[in-house]
Scaffold this motif. Structure first.
Motif: not given
Length: 141
Positions: A52-60
């Motif tokens: 998201d917007a060049g960043r890793w985000v935890v989904n689950e």
């Protein structure tokens, strides 16, 4: 994660939080105990990410680890490791698994729908987490 293919990123990763608080990742089919080099952990489970917007985000993120059977109370250690890794994440496990060891037959159980009864011998399971290698140790997984 950047080196993984899009196909590989569709699957969650195995993760552990070491006693040093560090988040360690391995491919999903890896054993949690191997990911932790056999050491004790503060948390363990499966985790997935998205960009998201060049960043890793935890989904689950879950505590699903049959190697360690961590209590849902391990969430603070997991969230601290995710914060330390500068990863945005949910406010709690997106899939929380309740593990208990049967005091009668010693088998590990997953408690479903609040039914605290051993699936192997029908004995009542304790309400308090008791799956640690040393069940008398209050420090968790």
């Amino acid at each position: 994660m950047a080196a993984r293919s899009a196909k590989e990123l569709e699957e969650p990763f195995t993760f552990v939080v070491g006693t040093d608080g560090a988040l360690r990742l391995a491919p999903r089919r890896s054993e949690h105990v191997a990911c932790a080099s056999g050491d004790r952990v503060l948390g363990a489970g499966e985790i997935s990410f998205y960009r998201d917007a060049g960043r890793w985000v935890v989904n689950e993120v879950s505590n699903q680890s049959t190697g360690y059977c961590p209590d849902v109370a391990s969430w603070p250690a997991v969230t601290q490791a995710l914060d330390q890794a500068d990863l945005d994440h949910p406010d709690c496990f997106t899939h929380a698994v309740v593990f208990r060891r049967c005091p009668t037959c010693q088998e590990h159980n997953i408690v479903r729908e609040g039914h605290f009864v051993c699936v192997f011998c029908d004995a009542d399971l304790p309400r308090r987490w008791n799956v640690d290698r040393n069940a008398d140790d209050p420090d968790g997984p």
